[in-house]
Design a protein around this motif. Structure first.
Motif, PDB file in Angstrom:
ATOM      1  N   GLY A   9       0.813  -1.200   0.000  1.00 48.15           N
ATOM      2  CA  GLY A   9       0.000   0.000   0.000  1.00 48.15           C
ATOM      3  C   GLY A   9       0.849   1.252   0.000  1.00 48.15           C
ATOM      4  O   GLY A   9       2.058   1.220   0.103  1.00 48.15           O
ATOM      5  N   VAL A  10       0.194   2.392  -0.137  1.00 47.35           N
ATOM      6  CA  VAL A  10       0.867   3.685  -0.079  1.00 47.35           C
ATOM      7  C   VAL A  10       0.713   4.219   1.345  1.00 47.35           C
ATOM      8  O   VAL A  10      -0.403   4.386   1.828  1.00 47.35           O
ATOM      9  CB  VAL A  10       0.248   4.681  -1.078  1.00 47.35           C
ATOM     10  CG1 VAL A  10       0.969   6.013  -1.010  1.00 47.35           C
ATOM     11  CG2 VAL A  10       0.292   4.103  -2.486  1.00 47.35           C
ATOM     12  N   PRO A  11       1.818   4.486   2.050  1.00 48.31           N
ATOM     13  CA  PRO A  11       1.699   4.971   3.430  1.00 48.31           C
ATOM     14  C   PRO A  11       0.939   6.288   3.500  1.00 48.31           C
ATOM     15  O   PRO A  11       0.914   7.058   2.545  1.00 48.31           O
ATOM     16  CB  PRO A  11       3.162   5.148   3.855  1.00 48.31           C
ATOM     17  CG  PRO A  11       3.939   4.293   2.930  1.00 48.31           C
ATOM     18  CD  PRO A  11       3.196   4.309   1.634  1.00 48.31           C
ATOM     19  N   ASP A 108      -2.548   2.851   5.369  1.00 48.14           N
ATOM     20  CA  ASP A 108      -2.241   2.949   3.948  1.00 48.14           C
ATOM     21  C   ASP A 108      -3.337   3.759   3.272  1.00 48.14           C
ATOM     22  O   ASP A 108      -4.502   3.696   3.645  1.00 48.14           O
ATOM     23  CB  ASP A 108      -2.179   1.562   3.297  1.00 48.14           C
ATOM     24  CG  ASP A 108      -0.917   0.796   3.681  1.00 48.14           C
ATOM     25  OD1 ASP A 108       0.031   1.447   4.163  1.00 48.14           O
ATOM     26  OD2 ASP A 108      -0.898  -0.431   3.501  1.00 48.14           O
ATOM     27  N   CYS A 109      -2.966   4.533   2.252  1.00 45.51           N
ATOM     28  CA  CYS A 109      -3.965   5.278   1.509  1.00 45.51           C
ATOM     29  C   CYS A 109      -3.980   4.776   0.068  1.00 45.51           C
ATOM     30  O   CYS A 109      -3.051   4.114  -0.391  1.00 45.51           O
ATOM     31  CB  CYS A 109      -3.687   6.777   1.546  1.00 45.51           C
ATOM     32  SG  CYS A 109      -2.156   7.305   0.785  1.00 45.51           S
ATOM     33  N   THR A 110      -5.028   5.099  -0.637  1.00 43.57           N
ATOM     34  CA  THR A 110      -5.143   4.713  -2.040  1.00 43.57           C
ATOM     35  C   THR A 110      -4.441   5.763  -2.899  1.00 43.57           C
ATOM     36  O   THR A 110      -4.122   6.864  -2.434  1.00 43.57           O
ATOM     37  CB  THR A 110      -6.614   4.616  -2.464  1.00 43.57           C
ATOM     38  OG1 THR A 110      -7.202   5.937  -2.378  1.00 43.57           O
ATOM     39  CG2 THR A 110      -7.378   3.652  -1.567  1.00 43.57           C
ATOM     40  N   GLU A 111      -4.230   5.438  -4.153  1.00 47.10           N
ATOM     41  CA  GLU A 111      -3.623   6.395  -5.097  1.00 47.10           C
ATOM     42  C   GLU A 111      -4.495   7.652  -5.183  1.00 47.10           C
ATOM     43  O   GLU A 111      -3.991   8.769  -5.242  1.00 47.10           O
ATOM     44  CB  GLU A 111      -3.494   5.751  -6.475  1.00 47.10           C
ATOM     45  CG  GLU A 111      -2.559   4.570  -6.523  1.00 47.10           C
ATOM     46  CD  GLU A 111      -1.158   4.960  -6.959  1.00 47.10           C
ATOM     47  OE1 GLU A 111      -0.965   6.119  -7.379  1.00 47.10           O
ATOM     48  OE2 GLU A 111      -0.276   4.105  -6.864  1.00 47.10           O
ATOM     49  N   MET A 117      -4.342  14.502  -1.405  1.00 46.15           N
ATOM     50  CA  MET A 117      -3.445  15.105  -0.419  1.00 46.15           C
ATOM     51  C   MET A 117      -2.398  15.987  -1.098  1.00 46.15           C
ATOM     52  O   MET A 117      -2.131  17.108  -0.651  1.00 46.15           O
ATOM     53  CB  MET A 117      -2.760  14.015   0.400  1.00 46.15           C
ATOM     54  CG  MET A 117      -3.710  13.237   1.292  1.00 46.15           C
ATOM     55  SD  MET A 117      -2.823  11.954   2.203  1.00 46.15           S
ATOM     56  CE  MET A 117      -4.152  10.875   2.662  1.00 46.15           C
ATOM     57  N   VAL A 118      -1.821  15.489  -2.185  1.00 43.60           N
ATOM     58  CA  VAL A 118      -0.804  16.261  -2.904  1.00 43.60           C
ATOM     59  C   VAL A 118      -1.411  17.533  -3.473  1.00 43.60           C
ATOM     60  O   VAL A 118      -0.786  18.598  -3.453  1.00 43.60           O
ATOM     61  CB  VAL A 118      -0.167  15.402  -4.017  1.00 43.60           C
ATOM     62  CG1 VAL A 118       0.705  16.253  -4.929  1.00 43.60           C
ATOM     63  CG2 VAL A 118       0.650  14.269  -3.417  1.00 43.60           C
TER      64      VAL A 118
END
Length: 198
Positions: A9-11, A108-111, A117-118
């Motif tokens: 996953g993406v932290p 974990d976050c999704t794409e 967030m970005v």
């Protein structure tokens, strides 16, 4: 960096404290509430809270014997309060899309969540960090990346430095100077500056 990480996953990125006036002004356009905290008996905290009260700021307080925590509505006219008094911090890390009261740094976050967030970070404005286990490092405790924008990373915390920015890569306290850590740095292909202790 994702190619170097060893996780499925993406932290979940965590926003660091707002340390400069520019960061606060950016936050006003993106967030509605932030959390201010400090040592209740530290010099300068009392007058700061009195000033907020005089400006009509309503916030919920939580007080322990020595700690003061308050959720405060963000307003543009409060920007002149920055930098905050020593011992006082201001965080946005529990504000959507960066999570809520139940969010943990290990989530974990999704794409799609990461993209949101970005998008609210803005160009070279906010500080953010996220943990990840690096592929090839035997122990991933305290591993991750720290992005400092308009501040610098000094001994485990950001300090205001408008116009300065940098990316810090942490291999974790157990792997930093180990043979595996040195091999990871060598093989990563990253061009890194001088190592920082801590």
């Amino acid at each position: 960096m994702r190619d170097l990480a060893d996780s499925v996953g993406v932290p979940w990125p965590q926003l660091e404290e707002v340390t400069t006036r520019e960061q606060y002004l950016h936050a006003v356009h993106t967030f509605s509430v932030g959390r201010v905290a400090g040592e209740r008996y530290q010099s300068g905290i009392g007058p700061f809270l009195d000033e907020l009260t005089c400006r009509g700021i309503a916030f919920d307080r939580q007080e322990s014997s020595h700690l003061f925590i308050a959720d405060m509505q963000l307003r543009p006219d409060l920007a002149d309060l920055w930098p905050l008094p020593e011992g006082m911090t201001f965080h946005l890390n529990l504000t959507p899309p960066f999570g809520g009261p139940e969010s943990e740094p290990e989530d974990d976050c999704t794409e799609e969540e990461l993209d949101r967030m970005v998008s609210v970070l803005g160009p070279l404005t906010m500080n953010v960090s996220w943990g990840c286990s690096w592929r090839g490092v035997p122990d991933f405790k305290n591993c991750g990346i720290q992005l400092c924008l308009n501040s610098v990373w000094t001994e485990q915390h950001p300090e205001p430095a408008p116009g300065e920015f940098g990316v810090w890569v942490a291999l974790g306290s157990r792997a930093d100077w180990s043979p595996a850590g040195k091999a990871w740095l060598r093989d990563s292909g990253l061009i890194l500056g001088k190592p920082q202790a801590g």
